[in-house]
Design an enzyme around this catalytic site. Sequence first.
Site, mmCIF file in Angstrom:
data_model
loop_
_atom_site.group_PDB
_atom_site.id
_atom_site.type_symbol
_atom_site.label_atom_id
_atom_site.label_comp_id
_atom_site.label_asym_id
_atom_site.label_seq_id
_atom_site.Cartn_x
_atom_site.Cartn_y
_atom_site.Cartn_z
ATOM 1 N N SER A 227 -9.648 1.906 3.307
ATOM 2 C CA SER A 227 -8.821 2.531 2.440
ATOM 3 C C SER A 227 -7.861 1.859 1.584
ATOM 4 C CB SER A 227 -8.173 3.630 3.033
ATOM 5 O OG SER A 227 -7.243 3.040 4.039
ATOM 6 N N LYS B 159 0.903 -0.988 0.165
ATOM 7 C CA LYS B 159 0.004 -0.015 0.012
ATOM 8 C C LYS B 159 0.848 1.259 0.107
ATOM 9 C CE LYS B 159 -3.757 2.140 2.731
ATOM 10 N NZ LYS B 159 -4.625 1.893 3.987
ATOM 11 N N SER C 126 -9.862 -0.494 7.499
ATOM 12 C CA SER C 126 -9.209 -0.525 6.014
ATOM 13 C C SER C 126 -8.414 -1.545 5.556
ATOM 14 C CB SER C 126 -8.180 0.774 6.161
ATOM 15 O OG SER C 126 -8.978 1.950 5.929
HETATM 16 N N1 GLN Z 1 -12.884 4.429 6.764
HETATM 17 C C1 GLN Z 1 -12.255 4.831 8.009
HETATM 18 C C2 GLN Z 1 -12.156 6.134 7.981
HETATM 19 O O1 GLN Z 1 -12.249 6.767 6.929
HETATM 20 C C3 GLN Z 1 -11.182 4.055 8.636
HETATM 21 C C4 GLN Z 1 -9.738 4.261 7.486
HETATM 22 C C5 GLN Z 1 -8.582 3.382 8.031
HETATM 23 O O2 GLN Z 1 -8.862 2.479 8.561
HETATM 24 N N2 GLN Z 1 -7.656 3.972 7.521
HETATM 25 O O3 GLN Z 1 -11.522 6.888 8.703
#
Ligand code: GLN
Length: 487
Positions: free
Chosen positions: A154, A79, A178
């Site tokens: 994400s 990532k 995420s």
């Molecule tokens: N969807 C969550 C957010 O928008 C978690 C994102 C993540 O785990 N990086 O913050």
Amino acid sequence: MDSLTDLTISEALDKLRSGAITSVELTQAHLDQIDQYDEQIRAFLTVTREIALEQAQAADEARANGDDKPLLGIPLAIKDVISTEGIETTCGSKILKGYVPIFNATCVQRLLDAGMVLLGKLNMDEFAMGSSTENSAYFETHNPWDMERVPGGSSGGSAASVTARMAMGTLGTDTGGSIRQPGSFCNLAALKPSYGRVSRYGLIAYGSSFDQTGPMTRTVEDAARILQVIAGLDPNDSTSRPDPVPNYLEALTGDVKGLKIGLPKEYFVDGMAADVEKAVRAAIQQFEDMGAEIKEVTLPHTKYSLPAYYIVATSEASANLARYDGIRFGTKVDTGDMWNTYRKTRGEGFGEEVKWRIMLGTYALSAGYYDAWYGKALGVRSLIKQDFDKVFSEVDVLMAAVSPTTAFKFGENMADPLKMILADVLTISANVAGICGISVPCGFDSQNLPIGLQILGPQLGEETILRAAHAYEQANEWYQAKPTLIR
Ligand code: GLN
């Protein structure tokens, strides 16, 4: 023989060891797969073709000389929030366009030391803020199960690349879900380790007290192999845990007799898709049939998890993202005077999602509001943690869905931020409390979209959740399903 891109990491290691295949062949097969499919799927921000082939060549030579490191010759991708020396690392943001780290994140270095071949860097929501990868400043990544739908986020690029057989495994990061949510949207084994189990050194920070790096693979065994390499104390990260790293592969016994499973009643929420609930309940029934004991439990502060997360994580983000000023990293919009250079660099470099989070966090931390918002949210965080401490004194693991729905369509949740946020309602508490969790495939809905079962364990309970996930996975065929596009 299956095509080389269909092999799991474990199967590929067997074939590399026996000499049936070489890492160069395996790596080339994945690069060909990227050439064939990534134009449509768009999982990769950068493909490191030459580096990959050089590393594969070196891996084959090392093996010929008797080397057998745990991931020798295995092509993986990372990532783009994780620093890679000499390779552009953008976090899916324009503000880091052109930023080339001068060091590897500890987890990347450990994978390289274990013999990984690096295929490239994967798309993501900008600074890991989002649940669909639609917040990437570059492009959207498509879900290989249905090209009109998001891969989750994400870590959407990470999930899509593994499902599409373009990488054998990837690292994602999980601040509020995420790793697990895109894992469930794409039919993967996707593990968020306990806070501190994996070093955050070189992971570009979003919410430092939540962020964790973990593996996303097609089998639980493959996830265990990657976790084995990246876990453990790192002198460069004072929040990394000193506890010895157990042998995760040995934990995969296939046996769940006597395992005590808690079903948190707050996690079987209204508004959950019927197909999702049905598949998750069927999976839990199967655990019972395999000899596990099921018990309903309660996590009474669950409804405060989302608000506490959005105060504390955005507060941390507002501090962490202050460093992108046009002077030290990436893009600079030079106006000739310092104040306007800062203003314009940040104004043009950050996307909308990142800006509102910085503003919310800055507000929550500002004098006069600090106690009412940030301080209060920290108090709530302790209560949420205590809920988990209490249930884990009664049960070994918790089970629920990963997400209330399967993968949604592009644009469906973008217009309604609350709906997007609610997509994380079942994953976020684990990060608030610092515990571990895994998503494992448990079926498909009526539109043939994957459904994930979430198994949560206590801090440093990775062995137990891996054991449970593996036993279930191997007793079913869900994990072997392949998207039509790739078939
Ligand atoms: N969807 C969550 C957010 O928008 C978690 C994102 C993540 O785990 N990086 O913050």
